[in-house]
Motif scaffolding. Structure first.
Motif, PDB file in Angstrom:
ATOM      1  N   ASP A   1      45.766  36.922  28.228  1.00  0.00           N
ATOM      2  CA  ASP A   1      47.127  36.676  28.512  1.00  0.00           C
ATOM      3  C   ASP A   1      47.645  37.925  29.119  1.00  0.00           C
ATOM      4  OD1 ASP A   1      46.554  33.621  27.718  1.00  0.00           O
ATOM      5  OD2 ASP A   1      46.429  34.469  25.914  1.00  0.00           O
ATOM      6  N   GLU A   2      47.978  38.776  28.251  1.00  0.00           N
ATOM      7  CA  GLU A   2      48.830  39.980  28.498  1.00  0.00           C
ATOM      8  C   GLU A   2      47.974  41.322  28.139  1.00  0.00           C
ATOM      9  OE1 GLU A   2      51.608  39.852  25.104  1.00  0.00           O
ATOM     10  OE2 GLU A   2      51.638  37.749  25.330  1.00  0.00           O
ATOM     11  N   VAL A   3      48.335  42.271  29.141  1.00  0.00           N
ATOM     12  CA  VAL A   3      47.737  43.857  28.983  1.00  0.00           C
ATOM     13  C   VAL A   3      48.890  44.652  28.686  1.00  0.00           C
ATOM     14  CG1 VAL A   3      47.576  43.789  31.515  1.00  0.00           C
ATOM     15  CG2 VAL A   3      46.328  45.403  30.070  1.00  0.00           C
ATOM     16  N   TYR A   4      48.695  45.567  27.935  1.00  0.00           N
ATOM     17  CA  TYR A   4      49.354  46.585  27.798  1.00  0.00           C
ATOM     18  C   TYR A   4      48.632  47.965  28.115  1.00  0.00           C
ATOM     19  CZ  TYR A   4      52.431  43.213  25.343  1.00  0.00           C
ATOM     20  OH  TYR A   4      53.166  42.024  25.067  1.00  0.00           O
ATOM     21  N   LEU A   5      49.361  49.002  28.873  1.00  0.00           N
ATOM     22  CA  LEU A   5      48.826  50.066  29.373  1.00  0.00           C
ATOM     23  C   LEU A   5      49.701  51.216  28.579  1.00  0.00           C
ATOM     24  CD1 LEU A   5      48.647  49.533  33.139  1.00  0.00           C
ATOM     25  CD2 LEU A   5      46.830  49.148  31.280  1.00  0.00           C
ATOM     26  N   ALA A   6      49.048  52.042  27.594  1.00  0.00           N
ATOM     27  CA  ALA A   6      49.635  52.970  26.890  1.00  0.00           C
ATOM     28  C   ALA A   6      48.797  54.252  26.972  1.00  0.00           C
ATOM     29  CB  ALA A   6      50.095  52.616  25.477  1.00  0.00           C
ATOM     30  N   LEU A   7      47.926  54.374  27.880  1.00  0.00           N
ATOM     31  CA  LEU A   7      46.794  55.393  28.200  1.00  0.00           C
ATOM     32  C   LEU A   7      47.433  56.394  28.983  1.00  0.00           C
ATOM     33  CD1 LEU A   7      43.747  56.147  27.912  1.00  0.00           C
ATOM     34  CD2 LEU A   7      43.330  55.046  30.087  1.00  0.00           C
TER      35      LEU A   7
END
Length: 234
Positions: free
Chosen positions: A77-83
């Motif tokens: 449902d969601e994606v978080y980019l902390a790369l």
């Protein structure tokens, strides 16, 4: 890409993909997702698996240097980019770009194809695809590329210098962050809100608060992520 199921099957709920969970902001995002009762599964993509086990955690070990494409990801449902990395750590501008632009975009694209329509990005203050500063230009190019996908919600955090314990994560200290933290503490009342150093956990909290309910594109500067801050217009 290898996958490790760290536990028993997760309960129903929001399904989230997170890239960069071993980083300064990503670690706080992971902690909060695992503690959130509305989240049923967290699929973590990283260079190494998180050193923990949890009923919601699914670890996917990815060699980001061998992208540009990712295998199909689980429904989300969601994606978080902390790369992210630095030019010094990466070893060259090309290697930095491969992580901060190519790898993040590959994760976002694969997550979108897996059904995710809400995304949160840890970018940087000064991100601008037209910037003369290479670091800021790459960050801006990623923001621009993400904006071309049809997200229901795109939330971009542009923090100033991040505060947090990199040593506890096994990461080398960043000279600029340490220097900024010392001067920031001494001169805090004189520094504009958007330029003040900010704790990594506040960036994580801001993204996790806004992404699940936001509509359209939102850009969060450090001032908005501090207590009592106000969001800048998109």
């Amino acid at each position: 890409m290898s996958t490790t199921d760290c536990s028993i099957p997760a309960a129903p709920g929001r399904k989230v993909i997170l890239a960069g969970a071993t980083g300064l902001v990503g670690g706080h995002i992971l902690d909060r997702l695992l503690a959130d009762d509305s989240v049923g599964a967290v699929h973590v993509l990283g260079r190494r698996a998180p050193v923990r086990a949890h009923p919601k955690l699914r670890a996917h070990v990815v060699d980001f240097a061998e992208l540009p494409a990712l295998p199909a990801l689980p429904q989300a449902d969601e994606v978080y980019l902390a790369l992210g990395t630095t030019i010094r750590q990466a070893g060259s501008r090309a290697a930095f770009r491969a992580v901060d632009l190519d790898a993040n975009l590959a994760v976002a694209t694969a997550a979108f194809e897996a059904g995710a329509r809400r995304i949160g990005l840890v970018s940087a203050m000064g991100a601008d695809p037209g910037s003369r500063i290479f670091y800021n230009r790459v960050k801006g190019e990623l923001e621009h590329a993400l904006s071309r996908l049809a997200w229901s919600a795109l939330v971009i955090a542009r923090p100033s210098l991040l505060l947090g314990d990199r040593a506890a994560l096994g990461q080398p200290a960043r000279f600029g962050e340490g220097l900024g933290a010392r001067f920031g503490a001494a001169l805090r009342p004189l520094i504009p809100m958007n330029l003040r150093p900010i704790a990594a956990e506040r960036v994580a909290q801001a993204l996790l608060t806004l992404v699940p309910s936001a509509v359209g594109k939102h850009v969060l500067f450090s001032g908005a992520m501090q207590p009592g801050g106000a969001e800048a217009p998109p």
